[in-house]
Scaffold this motif. Structure first.
Motif, PDB file in Angstrom:
ATOM      1  N   GLY A  19      47.190  44.774  37.167  1.00 58.40           N
ATOM      2  CA  GLY A  19      48.358  45.663  37.436  1.00 58.40           C
ATOM      3  C   GLY A  19      49.516  45.165  36.574  1.00 58.40           C
ATOM      4  N   THR A  20      50.558  44.997  37.313  1.00 60.04           N
ATOM      5  CA  THR A  20      51.676  44.225  36.795  1.00 60.04           C
ATOM      6  C   THR A  20      51.382  43.227  35.905  1.00 60.04           C
ATOM      7  OG1 THR A  20      53.331  45.287  38.299  1.00 60.04           O
ATOM      8  CG2 THR A  20      53.833  43.455  36.843  1.00 60.04           C
ATOM      9  N   GLY A  21      50.435  42.381  36.573  1.00 60.30           N
ATOM     10  CA  GLY A  21      49.714  41.164  36.282  1.00 60.30           C
ATOM     11  C   GLY A  21      48.418  41.322  36.082  1.00 60.30           C
ATOM     12  N   VAL A  22      47.664  40.250  35.740  1.00 61.08           N
ATOM     13  CA  VAL A  22      46.225  40.341  35.764  1.00 61.08           C
ATOM     14  C   VAL A  22      45.750  38.844  36.504  1.00 61.08           C
ATOM     15  CG1 VAL A  22      44.086  39.541  34.165  1.00 61.08           C
ATOM     16  CG2 VAL A  22      45.970  40.984  33.230  1.00 61.08           C
ATOM     17  N   GLY A  23      44.975  39.062  37.573  1.00 62.75           N
ATOM     18  CA  GLY A  23      44.495  37.930  38.234  1.00 62.75           C
ATOM     19  C   GLY A  23      43.105  38.291  38.841  1.00 62.75           C
ATOM     20  N   GLY A  24      42.679  37.751  39.839  1.00 63.68           N
ATOM     21  CA  GLY A  24      41.331  37.747  40.362  1.00 63.68           C
ATOM     22  C   GLY A  24      41.217  36.919  41.486  1.00 63.68           C
ATOM     23  N   GLY A  25      39.947  36.969  41.774  1.00 69.50           N
ATOM     24  CA  GLY A  25      39.500  36.119  43.202  1.00 69.50           C
ATOM     25  C   GLY A  25      37.966  35.703  42.617  1.00 69.50           C
ATOM     26  N   ILE A  26      37.496  34.561  43.722  1.00 72.86           N
ATOM     27  CA  ILE A  26      36.187  34.265  43.463  1.00 72.86           C
ATOM     28  C   ILE A  26      35.754  33.758  44.912  1.00 72.86           C
ATOM     29  CG2 ILE A  26      34.843  32.309  42.318  1.00 72.86           C
ATOM     30  CD1 ILE A  26      36.954  31.780  40.380  1.00 72.86           C
ATOM     31  N   VAL A  27      34.607  34.243  45.201  1.00 70.23           N
ATOM     32  CA  VAL A  27      33.805  34.064  46.508  1.00 70.23           C
ATOM     33  C   VAL A  27      32.607  33.177  45.850  1.00 70.23           C
ATOM     34  CG1 VAL A  27      32.856  34.511  48.390  1.00 70.23           C
ATOM     35  CG2 VAL A  27      35.007  35.807  47.698  1.00 70.23           C
ATOM     36  N   LEU A  28      32.518  32.055  46.269  1.00 67.54           N
ATOM     37  CA  LEU A  28      31.166  31.080  46.131  1.00 67.54           C
ATOM     38  C   LEU A  28      30.611  30.675  47.403  1.00 67.54           C
ATOM     39  CD1 LEU A  28      32.270  28.938  43.038  1.00 67.54           C
ATOM     40  CD2 LEU A  28      30.619  30.935  42.950  1.00 67.54           C
ATOM     41  N   GLY A  29      29.417  31.031  47.718  1.00 66.68           N
ATOM     42  CA  GLY A  29      28.693  30.587  49.046  1.00 66.68           C
ATOM     43  C   GLY A  29      29.248  30.986  50.213  1.00 66.68           C
ATOM     44  N   GLY A  30      29.668  32.397  49.855  1.00 64.90           N
ATOM     45  CA  GLY A  30      30.456  32.784  51.271  1.00 64.90           C
ATOM     46  C   GLY A  30      31.875  32.146  51.521  1.00 64.90           C
TER      47      GLY A  30
END
Length: 184
Positions: free
Chosen positions: A133-144
């Motif tokens: 979007g305006t920036g670049v990001g994200g998210g991580i899910v490991l082992g729930g």
């Protein structure tokens, strides 16, 4: 039926919705973000929460904020594309709206929502999401479990160095991927 309000605060827009326990958005609204003015940004958020809560029995508010969030999920420590610096956002919104509030990094919120109710809902227990979007990001899910990191920015992919001595980034560094691949 349990209802909550989700608010997404980005560099250009503040979007919100009333959500049921299945993740279904029942009603939504959107405002422009006055990104250079901390007080106005807070007021846009609280006005949106009040509007969405009117006439509904809301249990809590979740705010996904573009920025680095403290471990208690209450304060925006720093936001490269907003004027927030050590902003006690949870307390402000809670006090002004009379509801329990939690603040989390917007990429983390998006990843968790996709893992629980969206495109990754059938994933066994792990996924990675990129947000642009305006920036670049994200998210991580490991082992729930959502991986937050020390300051809630484990997946702030936009602040990885891409071009040595490149363009100045809102975070203060030079050459972050966000300066070459974001919406702005």
């Amino acid at each position: 039926m349990t209802l909550t309000i989700g608010i997404d605060v980005g560099g250009t827009k503040v979007a919100g919705g009333v959500v049921d326990e299945t993740g279904k958005v029942l009603v939504h609204a959107r405002r422009d973000t006055p990104a250079e003015d901390v007080a106005k940004t807070r007021d846009v958020i609280t006005d949106l929460v009040r509007e969405l809560a009117a006439g509904r029995s809301i249990e809590a508010v979740g705010v996904g904020a573009a920025g680095w969030i403290d471990a208690s999920r209450s304060t925006v420590l720093f936001a490269p594309n907003l004027a927030w610096r050590d902003e006690p956002l949870r307390d402000y919104v809670s006090t002004n709206c009379g509801l329990p509030v939690i603040v989390e990094n917007d990429g983390n919120v998006a990843a968790w929502a996709e893992f629980r109710h969206g495109a990754a809902r059938h994933a066994d227990d792990s996924m990675v999401m990129f947000t642009i979007g305006t920036g670049v990001g994200g998210g991580i899910v490991l082992g729930g479990q959502l991986v937050r990191g020390a300051h809630g920015i484990a997946a702030e992919l936009g602040h990885m160095l891409t071009v040595p001595d490149g363009h100045q980034c809102g975070c203060g560094r030079l050459g972050c991927i966000e300066q070459y691949a974001s919406g702005s």
